[in-house]
Structures are given as structure tokens and as C-alpha cells.
Design a protein around this motif. Structure first.
Motif, PDB file in Angstrom:
ATOM      1  N   LYS A 274      14.780  60.206  24.748  1.00  0.00           N
ATOM      2  CA  LYS A 274      15.079  58.930  24.081  1.00  0.00           C
ATOM      3  C   LYS A 274      15.527  59.137  22.635  1.00  0.00           C
ATOM      4  O   LYS A 274      16.364  58.386  22.121  1.00  0.00           O
TER       5      LYS A 274
ATOM      6  N   PRO B 276      19.567  58.141  23.656  1.00  0.00           N
ATOM      7  CA  PRO B 276      18.951  56.851  23.958  1.00  0.00           C
ATOM      8  C   PRO B 276      19.683  56.037  25.017  1.00  0.00           C
ATOM      9  O   PRO B 276      19.091  55.129  25.620  1.00  0.00           O
ATOM     10  N   GLN B 277      20.957  56.348  25.260  1.00  0.00           N
ATOM     11  CA  GLN B 277      21.729  55.603  26.249  1.00  0.00           C
ATOM     12  C   GLN B 277      21.524  56.127  27.665  1.00  0.00           C
ATOM     13  O   GLN B 277      22.001  55.522  28.627  1.00  0.00           O
TER      14      GLN B 277
END
Length: 259
Positions: A58, A62-63
Motif C-alpha cells: 500500500k 497504492p493503486q
């Protein structure tokens, strides 16, 4: 983004998980049972190691989505998805046997494109990207390659345990046992890595989850082997799995299992 960009990061995930798990190995750690009708153990080592890997993912991507054994799925429809099994072989782990490993897979649009099995106690890593597979450990580094095997009568086969199969599948597997030169039990993720390293010829399993198999597919295929369901379909969703080093053994096993 090419897969090679993720290679160093996957190594970081493996190292972080291993450093988290090792203090728990061969200690008097508590074991919980995740199953109502059977024994499906989970330890604090499983949970903490997955949490560490999730935090790293993350923070850096994060995507990306995550599928994990202990904490479920997040954004599993993302273009890139990580599939995590912090300790594959928990029953061996709680028994003090080093036949377990951390499984890390990266999916791109649903297909496993990179996988690693890390055994921190022994210090071994098996990795693959479907095109090639590699070993790193106490004996150095080398490229992995399956061995040729012309028939089931010459093959060494593995399954974790026939007792994990339902009665129908167990009867099908008995035909494999009768046909092969040698059949052994145990191994979990290690069986697939030994297949990729050319030490055995066939692995047959049932009831696998995506996190049990996704990381192992790029290793076996990268070493020149085949991993499918019993019906010959893609294996990344789990279920009943056949992995073979030689296409002749794979075909013969499928015929017996489906006969």
C-alpha cells in the motif's frame, strides 16, 4: 509498467515477511483453527507477516489490489493485484518442519506474471516469470529447469495428502498412485518448486485457493513445466490442480484423473 520493475520490490516483500516469521518458528506459539469441521491452522506469524507485506504494498503501489489468505481481498479488479500466502504449509510450520514458504504472486489483468516462494529458515528462494525460473540459496544461484519424463510409469508424483481430497477425487488420485513409479505425500508449495528444479515429475492437488497456487504457476511454467486444472484450464483460481514437468506426463495424468 514492465514486470521487471517489480522484481526488487518482491524481494523486499519476501525479506520483510521472513524477518517477521522466523522469530515464531519452532517456538511454543499459539495456533487457532479457522475451520469448523476440520483443522485449518493459522498462527500469529501468518497474520503479522501478511500485515507487513500489505503495508509495504500500500505504501509503494497504492493503486494495486491485494488478495491474501488472512485478511481477504482489496481492489481485486485492479490492473495489478498481489496474491499473498504468508505461510503456505502452516501444518509443517507448527510441527517444526521447514517444508513451508511465503508465496508472493503478481497478477496483471488476472494472469500471474511473477511468482516467488521464499523459505527464510533454509534461505531459499524460487522465482519465475513464466519465461524463466531461478533458484537462490545456500548452494548458490541457478536457472531452474524441469526434467523430461516419458510416461507415468517412470514418474515421481507428490500430493500434500489424499486425506485433503473428497472421496471421489481420492479414488481418482489412487489411479495416479497405481500408475507412477513413486508417490509421496507432503510438501505443499515445496513440491511445485522441486518440480521446477527437476527433482520430481508430477504434483496433483485439490481444493486449492488462489493464494495457494498463483505464485507457483510462473515458477513451474518458467522452468518449462505445465500447471492446469484437472480439466486442462488455467489454474490461477485454484481448485483441482495438475502440475507436470513433461507434457506427456501431464496428458496421461489428466486422462487418468478424468477417467
Amino acid at each position: 509498467m514492465p514486470v521487471i520493475d517489480f522484481t526488487a520490490f518482491i524481494g523486499r516483500l519476501a525479506t520483510a515477511a521472513g524477518e517477521t516469521i522466523l522469530p515464531f518458528f519452532r517456538t511454543s506459539l499459539s495456533v487457532d483453527n479457522k475451520s469448523v469441521n476440520d483443522f485449518d491452522p493459522v498462527t500469529e506469524a501468518d497474520r503479522v507477516a501478511e500485515a507487513v507485506m500489505r503495508r509495504l504494498i500500500k505504501a509503494n503501489f497504492p493503486q494495486h489490489g491485494i488478495i491474501g489468505e488472512e485478511f481477504g481481498n482489496e481492489c481485486e479488479d485492479a490492473e495489478y493485484v498481489w496474491v499473498l500466502d504468508p505461510i503456505d504449509g502452516t501444518k509443517s510450520f507448527i510441527g517444526g518442519f521447514p517444508i513451508w514458504g511465503t508465496l508472493i504472486a503478481l497478477l496483471h489483468k488476472g494472469t500471474p506474471v511473477f511468482g516467488m516462494m521464499h523459505q527464510p529458515y533454509i534461505g531459499e528462494r524460487f522465482s519465475g516469470d513464466n519465461g524463466s525460473a531461478h533458484y537462490s540459496g545456500p548452494s548458490g544461484e541457478r536457472r531452474l529447469s524441469v526434467r523430461r519424463c516419458a510416461s507415468l510409469s517412470e514418474a515421481t508424483a507428490y500430493t500434500t495428502s489424499p486425506l485433503l481430497m473428497n472421496a471421489t477425487d481420492r479414488a481418482c488420485f489412487a489411479r495416479i498412485e497405481s500408475a507412477t513409479k513413486l508417490t509421496r505425500y507432503g510438501g505443499d508449495c515445496y513440491s511445485y518448486c522441486m518440480l521446477g528444479a527437476g527433482h520430481l515429475d508430477l504434483v496433483v492437488e485439490t481444493e486449492l485457493k488462489p493464494y495457494d497456487i498463483a505464485a507457483l504457476i510462473p515458477i513451474v511454467t518458467g522452468a518449462g513445466g505445465i500447471v492446469t486444472t484437472w480439466e486442462g484450464k488455467p489454474a490461477q483460481s485454484g481448485g483441482r490442480i495438475i502440475a507436470a514437468g513433461d507434457p506427456r506426463v501431464h496428458e496421461a495424468a489428466m486422462k487418468l484423473l478424468n477417467g
